[in-house]
Design a protein around this motif. Structure first.
Motif, PDB file in Angstrom:
ATOM      1  N   TYR A  15       0.825  -1.197   0.000  1.00 17.43           N
ATOM      2  CA  TYR A  15       0.000   0.000   0.000  1.00 17.43           C
ATOM      3  C   TYR A  15       0.866   1.256   0.000  1.00 17.43           C
ATOM      4  O   TYR A  15       1.912   1.316   0.655  1.00 17.43           O
ATOM      5  CB  TYR A  15      -0.907   0.040   1.234  1.00 17.43           C
ATOM      6  N   GLY A  16       0.402   2.267  -0.730  1.00 23.10           N
ATOM      7  CA  GLY A  16       1.021   3.579  -0.630  1.00 23.10           C
ATOM      8  C   GLY A  16       0.382   4.354   0.512  1.00 23.10           C
ATOM      9  O   GLY A  16      -0.830   4.288   0.707  1.00 23.10           O
ATOM     10  N   ARG A  17       1.176   5.072   1.283  1.00 24.45           N
ATOM     11  CA  ARG A  17       0.657   5.848   2.411  1.00 24.45           C
ATOM     12  C   ARG A  17       0.734   7.331   2.066  1.00 24.45           C
ATOM     13  O   ARG A  17       1.752   7.814   1.582  1.00 24.45           O
ATOM     14  CB  ARG A  17       1.448   5.550   3.688  1.00 24.45           C
ATOM     15  N   HIS A  18      -0.371   8.019   2.327  1.00 25.55           N
ATOM     16  CA  HIS A  18      -0.464   9.430   1.985  1.00 25.55           C
ATOM     17  C   HIS A  18      -1.069  10.214   3.137  1.00 25.55           C
ATOM     18  O   HIS A  18      -1.814   9.669   3.951  1.00 25.55           O
ATOM     19  CB  HIS A  18      -1.348   9.619   0.741  1.00 25.55           C
ATOM     20  N   GLU A  19      -0.750  11.487   3.178  1.00 21.19           N
ATOM     21  CA  GLU A  19      -1.399  12.406   4.091  1.00 21.19           C
ATOM     22  C   GLU A  19      -2.472  13.144   3.309  1.00 21.19           C
ATOM     23  O   GLU A  19      -2.181  13.932   2.407  1.00 21.19           O
ATOM     24  CB  GLU A  19      -0.389  13.391   4.677  1.00 21.19           C
ATOM     25  N   ALA A  20      -3.716  12.877   3.627  1.00 18.47           N
ATOM     26  CA  ALA A  20      -4.826  13.470   2.889  1.00 18.47           C
ATOM     27  C   ALA A  20      -5.214  14.830   3.462  1.00 18.47           C
ATOM     28  O   ALA A  20      -4.926  15.147   4.616  1.00 18.47           O
ATOM     29  CB  ALA A  20      -6.027  12.532   2.918  1.00 18.47           C
ATOM     30  N   VAL A  21      -5.871  15.605   2.634  1.00 15.93           N
ATOM     31  CA  VAL A  21      -6.472  16.876   3.047  1.00 15.93           C
ATOM     32  C   VAL A  21      -7.974  16.759   2.801  1.00 15.93           C
ATOM     33  O   VAL A  21      -8.394  16.467   1.670  1.00 15.93           O
ATOM     34  CB  VAL A  21      -5.894  18.063   2.253  1.00 15.93           C
ATOM     35  N   PHE A  22      -8.783  16.947   3.845  1.00 19.88           N
ATOM     36  CA  PHE A  22     -10.223  16.805   3.734  1.00 19.88           C
ATOM     37  C   PHE A  22     -10.908  18.168   3.817  1.00 19.88           C
ATOM     38  O   PHE A  22     -10.466  19.053   4.551  1.00 19.88           O
ATOM     39  CB  PHE A  22     -10.756  15.885   4.836  1.00 19.88           C
ATOM     40  N   THR A  23     -11.988  18.312   3.084  1.00 15.21           N
ATOM     41  CA  THR A  23     -12.726  19.567   3.051  1.00 15.21           C
ATOM     42  C   THR A  23     -13.440  19.801   4.379  1.00 15.21           C
ATOM     43  O   THR A  23     -14.236  18.951   4.807  1.00 15.21           O
ATOM     44  CB  THR A  23     -13.771  19.547   1.917  1.00 15.21           C
ATOM     45  N   GLY A  63     -16.029  20.508   7.116  1.00 10.84           N
ATOM     46  CA  GLY A  63     -17.477  20.429   7.085  1.00 10.84           C
ATOM     47  C   GLY A  63     -18.028  19.275   6.280  1.00 10.84           C
ATOM     48  O   GLY A  63     -19.246  19.024   6.307  1.00 10.84           O
ATOM     49  N   SER A  64     -17.167  18.560   5.552  1.00  6.56           N
ATOM     50  CA  SER A  64     -17.634  17.420   4.763  1.00  6.56           C
ATOM     51  C   SER A  64     -17.862  16.212   5.658  1.00  6.56           C
ATOM     52  O   SER A  64     -17.390  16.148   6.799  1.00  6.56           O
ATOM     53  CB  SER A  64     -16.622  17.070   3.671  1.00  6.56           C
ATOM     54  N   ARG A  65     -18.580  15.218   5.132  1.00 10.83           N
ATOM     55  CA  ARG A  65     -18.828  14.002   5.899  1.00 10.83           C
ATOM     56  C   ARG A  65     -17.510  13.300   6.235  1.00 10.83           C
ATOM     57  O   ARG A  65     -17.284  12.883   7.365  1.00 10.83           O
ATOM     58  CB  ARG A  65     -19.729  13.050   5.110  1.00 10.83           C
ATOM     59  N   ILE A  66     -16.621  13.199   5.246  1.00 10.59           N
ATOM     60  CA  ILE A  66     -15.394  12.451   5.488  1.00 10.59           C
ATOM     61  C   ILE A  66     -14.495  13.182   6.478  1.00 10.59           C
ATOM     62  O   ILE A  66     -13.825  12.549   7.302  1.00 10.59           O
ATOM     63  CB  ILE A  66     -14.645  12.158   4.162  1.00 10.59           C
ATOM     64  N   ALA A  67     -14.492  14.504   6.446  1.00 12.37           N
ATOM     65  CA  ALA A  67     -13.691  15.258   7.415  1.00 12.37           C
ATOM     66  C   ALA A  67     -14.203  15.005   8.827  1.00 12.37           C
ATOM     67  O   ALA A  67     -13.418  14.826   9.762  1.00 12.37           O
ATOM     68  CB  ALA A  67     -13.732  16.749   7.096  1.00 12.37           C
ATOM     69  N   GLY A  68     -15.517  14.969   8.991  1.00  6.49           N
ATOM     70  CA  GLY A  68     -16.099  14.691  10.306  1.00  6.49           C
ATOM     71  C   GLY A  68     -15.782  13.300  10.798  1.00  6.49           C
ATOM     72  O   GLY A  68     -15.590  13.080  12.000  1.00  6.49           O
ATOM     73  N   LEU A  69     -15.704  12.335   9.876  1.00  4.21           N
ATOM     74  CA  LEU A  69     -15.406  10.959  10.272  1.00  4.21           C
ATOM     75  C   LEU A  69     -13.929  10.769  10.604  1.00  4.21           C
ATOM     76  O   LEU A  69     -13.589  10.059  11.558  1.00  4.21           O
ATOM     77  CB  LEU A  69     -15.810   9.997   9.148  1.00  4.21           C
ATOM     78  N   MET A  70     -13.047  11.370   9.829  1.00  2.00           N
ATOM     79  CA  MET A  70     -11.610  11.132   9.994  1.00  2.00           C
ATOM     80  C   MET A  70     -10.986  11.976  11.094  1.00  2.00           C
ATOM     81  O   MET A  70      -9.978  11.586  11.681  1.00  2.00           O
ATOM     82  CB  MET A  70     -10.884  11.387   8.671  1.00  2.00           C
ATOM     83  N   GLY A  71     -11.550  13.145  11.378  1.00  2.00           N
ATOM     84  CA  GLY A  71     -10.999  13.996  12.420  1.00  2.00           C
ATOM     85  C   GLY A  71      -9.569  14.413  12.122  1.00  2.00           C
ATOM     86  O   GLY A  71      -9.259  14.879  11.028  1.00  2.00           O
ATOM     87  N   GLU A  72      -8.688  14.191  13.083  1.00  2.00           N
ATOM     88  CA  GLU A  72      -7.287  14.586  12.927  1.00  2.00           C
ATOM     89  C   GLU A  72      -6.443  13.494  12.275  1.00  2.00           C
ATOM     90  O   GLU A  72      -5.249  13.689  12.038  1.00  2.00           O
ATOM     91  CB  GLU A  72      -6.684  14.933  14.298  1.00  2.00           C
ATOM     92  N   ASP A  73      -7.030  12.343  11.992  1.00  2.00           N
ATOM     93  CA  ASP A  73      -6.311  11.221  11.368  1.00  2.00           C
ATOM     94  C   ASP A  73      -6.315  11.415   9.862  1.00  2.00           C
ATOM     95  O   ASP A  73      -7.334  11.207   9.199  1.00  2.00           O
ATOM     96  CB  ASP A  73      -6.980   9.897  11.745  1.00  2.00           C
ATOM     97  N   LEU A  74      -5.190  11.804   9.312  1.00  2.00           N
ATOM     98  CA  LEU A  74      -5.116  12.152   7.898  1.00  2.00           C
ATOM     99  C   LEU A  74      -4.383  11.119   7.053  1.00  2.00           C
ATOM    100  O   LEU A  74      -4.256  11.284   5.842  1.00  2.00           O
ATOM    101  CB  LEU A  74      -4.424  13.513   7.735  1.00  2.00           C
ATOM    102  N   THR A  75      -3.885  10.039   7.664  1.00  2.00           N
ATOM    103  CA  THR A  75      -3.109   9.046   6.936  1.00  2.00           C
ATOM    104  C   THR A  75      -4.025   8.028   6.273  1.00  2.00           C
ATOM    105  O   THR A  75      -4.903   7.455   6.916  1.00  2.00           O
ATOM    106  CB  THR A  75      -2.133   8.312   7.871  1.00  2.00           C
TER     107      THR A  75
END
Length: 229
Positions: free
Chosen positions: A144-152, A154-166
């Motif tokens: 697997y490739g590991r990445h640091e994501a940026v979430f929008t 107020g979006s659903r995914i941002a609310g689910l992931m919180g501070e976990d960006l990997t």
């Protein structure tokens, strides 16, 4: 009663015990295990392009990962790096359109996210190294490739992931145009990694593999939406 969550499956040759290269319907155990851990009841869906009637028995749907989707689903011809499974494409795109018509909660994982994009009128890059100039989204066989994501915000995914960006990715195709969906997550190179439709009860696509870590946040959100079906 636990919400019943259907999971699409592979149909490929497999070997076990004394059997070799037997045509087999299967899916990695991580998918049903993630659904079970999140409080759902997993049901596996073999490819079947006759109809989508099975959705009437389901409370939610997981579109699992797997081979490339056919570029013909978004009006393109296959490139030299594209390998498809037409029978799975035909069965799953029928399920996707029927699920969207009934507003069934849907989670698309990797290939599943790409199917959602195709159904929404979008398109894909067929081979990311040709576009991005690197292979970090699929660094090698079984890696697997590991990445640091940026979430929008107020979006659903941002609310689910919180501070976990990997996030952990394994794909060589990616979203070029999300169609009617909204891109709510990107890798550090700008490639879309999450799409959603906030106007629906639950429609989320992620390009990474949350099932591998049994991510209860994402699968739990699907199950919670399915409970309200």
């Amino acid at each position: 009663m636990r919400p019943i969550i259907g999971i699409t499956t592979y149909e490929m040759p497999a070997s076990w015990g004394v059997w070799r290269d037997l045509p087999t319907t299967f899916v990695p155990t991580d998918y049903p295990a993630a659904v079970t851990l999140a409080g759902g009841r997993a049901v596996l869906l073999p490819p079947d392009d006759l109809d989508a009637d099975v959705l009437r028995a389901l409370d939610g749907l997981v579109l699992a990962g797997g081979p490339d989707i056919s570029p013909r689903l978004y009006g393109a011809e296959p490139g030299m790096h594209t390998a498809t499974h037409p029978e799975r494409d035909q069965a799953e795109i029928r399920l996707v359109h029927a699920a969207l018509d009934s507003d069934l909660p849907v989670l698309g994982v990797c290939r599943g996210m790409q199917l959602l994009v195709a159904a929404a009128g979008g398109s894909l890059h067929q081979h990311l190294p040709d576009v991005l100039g690197h292979q970090r989204h699929r660094p090698g066989p079984g890696a697997y490739g590991r990445h640091e994501a940026v979430f929008t915000p107020g979006s659903r995914i941002a609310g689910l992931m919180g501070e976990d960006l990997t996030i952990n990715c394994f794909h060589h195709q990616g979203v070029a145009d999300p169609g009617e969906l909204i891109v709510t997550g990107r890798a550090e190179d700008g490639l879309p990694e999450a799409v959603e439709d906030p106007g629906r009860r639950f429609l989320l696509g992620v390009q990474w593999h949350p099932e591998v870590g049994r991510d209860k946040r994402i699968f739990g959100a699907l199950v919670a939406a399915a409970e309200r079906s």
